[in-house]
Design a protein around this motif. Structure first.
Motif, PDB file in Angstrom:
ATOM      1  N   GLY A 326       0.815  -1.214   0.000  1.00 19.80           N
ATOM      2  CA  GLY A 326       0.000   0.000   0.000  1.00 19.80           C
ATOM      3  C   GLY A 326       0.844   1.258   0.000  1.00 19.80           C
ATOM      4  N   TYR A 327       2.134   1.115   0.325  1.00 19.38           N
ATOM      5  CA  TYR A 327       3.066   2.239   0.341  1.00 19.38           C
ATOM      6  C   TYR A 327       4.378   1.770  -0.275  1.00 19.38           C
ATOM      7  CZ  TYR A 327      -0.348   4.140   3.568  1.00 19.38           C
ATOM      8  OH  TYR A 327      -1.521   4.572   4.131  1.00 19.38           O
ATOM      9  N   ALA A 328       5.065   2.657  -0.981  1.00 14.48           N
ATOM     10  CA  ALA A 328       6.285   2.282  -1.687  1.00 14.48           C
ATOM     11  C   ALA A 328       7.404   1.972  -0.702  1.00 14.48           C
ATOM     12  CB  ALA A 328       6.704   3.396  -2.638  1.00 14.48           C
ATOM     13  N   HIS A 329       7.798   0.709  -0.659  1.00 11.71           N
ATOM     14  CA  HIS A 329       8.896   0.251   0.184  1.00 11.71           C
ATOM     15  C   HIS A 329       9.937  -0.448  -0.667  1.00 11.71           C
ATOM     16  CE1 HIS A 329       6.389   0.076   4.189  1.00 11.71           C
ATOM     17  NE2 HIS A 329       6.464   1.277   3.667  1.00 11.71           N
ATOM     18  N   LEU A 330      11.057  -0.777  -0.051  1.00 12.84           N
ATOM     19  CA  LEU A 330      12.103  -1.552  -0.714  1.00 12.84           C
ATOM     20  C   LEU A 330      12.009  -3.004  -0.268  1.00 12.84           C
ATOM     21  CD1 LEU A 330      15.188   0.844  -0.459  1.00 12.84           C
ATOM     22  CD2 LEU A 330      13.873   0.273  -2.515  1.00 12.84           C
ATOM     23  N   TYR A 331      12.073  -3.913  -1.255  1.00 11.46           N
ATOM     24  CA  TYR A 331      12.025  -5.350  -0.991  1.00 11.46           C
ATOM     25  C   TYR A 331      13.336  -5.980  -1.446  1.00 11.46           C
ATOM     26  CZ  TYR A 331       7.078  -4.823   0.037  1.00 11.46           C
ATOM     27  OH  TYR A 331       5.889  -4.448   0.598  1.00 11.46           O
ATOM     28  N   ARG A 332      13.845  -6.895  -0.605  1.00  9.95           N
ATOM     29  CA  ARG A 332      15.138  -7.529  -0.873  1.00  9.95           C
ATOM     30  C   ARG A 332      14.930  -8.900  -1.531  1.00  9.95           C
ATOM     31  NH1 ARG A 332      16.906  -7.534   3.973  1.00  9.95           N
ATOM     32  NH2 ARG A 332      16.416  -9.711   4.439  1.00  9.95           N
ATOM     33  N   TYR A 333      15.647  -9.124  -2.630  1.00  8.26           N
ATOM     34  CA  TYR A 333      15.608 -10.400  -3.345  1.00  8.26           C
ATOM     35  C   TYR A 333      16.996 -11.028  -3.343  1.00  8.26           C
ATOM     36  CZ  TYR A 333      10.968  -9.399  -5.270  1.00  8.26           C
ATOM     37  OH  TYR A 333       9.625  -9.149  -5.423  1.00  8.26           O
ATOM     38  N   ARG A 334      17.026 -12.357  -3.262  1.00  8.16           N
ATOM     39  CA  ARG A 334      18.285 -13.094  -3.368  1.00  8.16           C
ATOM     40  C   ARG A 334      18.383 -13.670  -4.767  1.00  8.16           C
ATOM     41  NH1 ARG A 334      22.143 -14.053  -0.191  1.00  8.16           N
ATOM     42  NH2 ARG A 334      21.000 -13.198   1.585  1.00  8.16           N
TER      43      ARG A 334
END
Length: 751
Positions: A326-334
């Motif tokens: 719902g809000y722009a966040h940073l997501y971590r991918y491996r």
């Protein structure tokens, strides 16, 4: 008391051609010389006006020294440059120059050539008209660029070591054309009209009729081009390394890029190999609405589309910006497993919105980024600098002031200029933990205030739903008296891709337009002005923004503008709601006409310039982002001309005959509908003007005359605005931001 002619003179003094000279140290331009030192031009009052000296500062200690030589032009490169200053100058001569200055790319015919110590090499052989490599393809200013005679250089991104470059092949051969007529020239030899044409896809066009952009990578050492093994690109952005959707890895072995589907319902992140062009998908996200391209860097309509993602140099991690919560966040991918390891922010920061990455320190595993919607700020769109570790720990706000912050960051410190519409700019130096090292400059706005500038007042009101809070500004009339009731003008944009309310201290506009939509000029003649961001604008979260989904015709909260006026009257009793005007350009022109047709009982007079009055007749990528793929019944709602019979107030339409963003045909089609409905209106066609109608001095004066006549009930004096404005090179627009003219330096002021 000033007579009306004197008030017109005071209004002219509010044009940016004058006001930009009246603020001292309002926007220092920081140039990092290396990891420690930076320089900027310090402005001072001089005998002949504003004078500048060059200051060199140690970012670790704050110690400074005055440098001799040309003020404000230190040796070194600008933050975000891809090469030395000489290389950037060469680009204006038709070359794209490698970071070390040893290689140049240029066009011959429609193909790409390389020039270096080994001589000249042809790199592509299949180029032809409308199928070219790295060509300028901005659908919003194609004619403008050609008319200006700019030397076009290939748009490429060089690898850090200078061996490779990424560009694209733009195939627009099947795209349908739009036209503009340059009715005359300045010499007898140019007296015949000239027809300009340019490719422009509409939402109703098929996939085969859209432009197709295929990424490719060039190898200088092997002197060859390789196509990148990825789907056709939707909309390449290569204006600078900072703003590009393509980024190189530090070791030049590969690059990563963001890809969007038609309609922006799907986004992907790819990692490609420089040597082979092989690409693999590492992130994929879909939505039932639209994936938002973050609008960052606003100044009276300016916008720069950013998408904050990156891949670490060791190719182990990727960070992807998403609004899935719902809000722009940073997501971590491996990258080895492709697994998403989650949101970088915990529940305590649920509503924080990531806007732009400003620095990634891979050695420390730390990300520096701008964010808004911060709980303890008095406005949700006050940008702040934050830092967070790769694992999500150590989140810290580094800019404590309740204001908008613009930062330039070095290796161990950053320079921050912060301000609000009611707080003049202050520039400080802080270390990377946010500790204050020293104040550098405090803007002097005394000259601006002496000229009659009115400090805007911030306000909050409820939206039409009676629940949602909205933010805006009001500018009181000059010589304000509590005994007088004043008419009010609503300066509106109405596009869903950016907000319109200025948050920074605003006294300039790089396009030559009046700052704050001319509210300062209106104030000089005795008219109050407001700017409001309604529901449907970005920066407030996915739900707030998606009020515009399949609802372009709602003009990003036009109903909120109409509904909030009684509440504004309670806060500012001097407003006369029987004399309400409205005006805007481009999407603001559309919103203005919509207001006049949909709320004729509220809006008495409106000025609409360069409006896109039927979304079916506008460039597809903007329209499809908010309406989705073409559906006839839905898109018909975006045609405001169908309500022309509702007009009751006074309407003034204006357009540029050489508008290569919103075709003049949009305005003429609206005129035809008004005529068929037997409605009176005023029309101004500016023969030499493109989309930047608000910068035209004749239009500015006519607009002022119109509101003086219909809101103040006075006959305007004979007057001519004479301030000169020289158009500058065009840049990718967005809205009101559908700009045909602003410089890179001016744009960087807003970030």
């Amino acid at each position: 008391m000033m007579d009306l002619l004197e008030k017109y003179r005071a209004a002219e003094r509010m044009l940016p051609q004058y006001t930009r000279e009246l603020v001292i140290n309002g926007s220092p331009k920081i140039r990092w010389l290396d990891g420690v030192f930076f320089s900027y031009g310090r402005e001072m009052h001089g005998e002949s006006g504003k004078e500048t000296v060059n200051v060199r500062v140690n970012s670790l200690t704050g110690e400074e020294e005055i440098r001799s030589g040309e003020a404000g032009n230190p040796q070194g490169t600008l933050t975000g440059d891809t090469g030395p200053a000489q290389a950037r100058r060469s680009e204006k001569s038709g070359f794209s120059v490698s970071p070390d200055g040893h290689c140049r790319l240029f066009y011959r015919g429609h193909n790409l050539y390389l020039l270096d110590g080994g001589g000249e090499t042809q790199l592509t052989f299949d180029g032809e008209p409308l199928c070219e490599y790295g060509c300028y393809v901005d659908v919003y200013s194609q004619i403008t660029v050609k008319r200006q005679g700019a030397a076009e250089h290939p748009l490429v991104l060089w690898s850090p070591d200078g061996r490779y470059f990424v560009t694209y092949r733009a195939d627009r051969r099947a795209v349908k054309k739009l036209y503009a007529i340059e009715s005359f020239g300045d010499s007898p030899q140019d007296i015949r009209p000239r027809l300009w044409e340019y490719p422009c896809p509409f939402a109703g066009d098929s996939d085969g009729e859209l432009p197709h952009f295929a990424l490719c990578v060039g190898d200088v050492k092997l002197r060859k081009m390789t196509m990148v093994q990825a789907p056709a690109y939707l909309d390449p952005v290569f204006t600078s390394e900072e703003k590009s959707f393509v980024r190189w890895l530090p070791d030049s072995s590969g690059f990563y890029f963001t890809w969007f589907s038609r309609g922006y319902g799907e986004g992907r992140l790819y990692l490609a190999e420089a040597a082979t062009g092989a690409a693999r998908q590492i992130v994929r996200e879909t939505t039932d609405t639209f994936l938002n391209l973050g609008a960052f860097g606003q100044l009276d309509g300016f916008g720069s589309y950013q998408f904050s993602n990156f891949v670490t140099a060791d190719r182990k991690l990727a960070f992807w910006q998403s609004e899935r919560s719902g809000y722009a966040h940073l997501y971590r991918y491996r990258l080895d497993t492709g697994a998403c390891e989650g949101d970088l922010f915990d529940a305590a920061c649920r509503e924080m919105i990531v806007q732009k990455l400003v620095k990634v320190d891979e050695a420390a595993g730390r990300i520096y980024f701008m964010a808004n919607n911060v709980p303890d700020c008095s406005d949700p769109l006050y940008y702040q600098l934050f830092a967070v570790n790769f694992d999500g720990s150590g989140l810290a706000r580094l800019t404590p002031e309740d204001a908008v912050h613009r930062v330039t960051i070095g290796e161990q410190a950053f320079v921050d200029t912060y301000s609000r519409v009611d707080l003049p700019p202050v520039t400080v130096l802080r270390d990377l933990e946010g500790a204050l090292i020293r104040e550098l400059e405090r803007a002097d706005v005394s000259g601006l205030l002496a000229a009659g500038y009115q400090i805007p007042e911030r306000f909050t009101v409820k939206a039409a739903d009676g629940v949602t809070g909205l933010w805006g500004i009001l500018v009181r009339p000059a010589g304000f008296s509590t005994d007088v009731k004043y008419p009010v003008i609503d300066y509106i944009y109405g596009g869903a891709q950016l907000y319109n309310v200025p948050r920074e201290f605003t006294w300039d506009n790089a396009m030559g337009r009046e700052a704050m939509g001319g509210l300062q000029g209106f104030a000089q003649v005795g008219i109050a002005g407001i700017i409001l961001d309604g529901r449907g604008t970005p920066g407030r979260g996915k739900r707030f923004h998606e009020f515009s989904w399949k609802a372009i015709h709602e003009c990003a909260g036009l109903a909120d503008h109409a509904a909030c006026l009684p509440e504004l009257k309670e806060q500012f009793p001097f407003l006369d709601l029987s004399r309400v005007g409205i005006w805007g350009n481009s999407g603001g022109g559309y919103a203005t006409v919509s207001a006049m047709f949909r709320y004729p009982q509220i809006y008495r007079a409106g000025v609409a310039s360069a409006g896109n009055y039927d979304q079916r007749m506008y460039e597809n990528s903007w329209t499809e982002r908010y309406y989705g793929l073409y559906q006839e019944e839905l898109y018909e709602q975006g045609d405001i001309t169908r309500l022309a019979g509702n007009l009751k107030g006074k309407l003034f339409l204006a357009c540029g005959a050489l508008d290569d963003n919103v075709s003049m045909s949009q305005t003429l089609r609206l005129c035809d509908r008004l005529i068929r409905c037997n409605k009176d209106y005023e029309l101004l066609i500016l023969p030499r003007v493109n989309h930047n109608v608000p910068a035209d001095l004749y239009f500015i004066r006519r607009k002022l005359d119109f509101f003086v006549r219909h809101l103040l009930g006075q006959e305007p004096p004979e007057y001519e605005f004479k301030a000169e404005f020289k158009a500058v090179e065009p840049e990718k627009p967005g809205s009101e931001a559908e700009i045909n003219a602003f410089t890179e330096e001016e744009h960087e002021r807003t970030i």
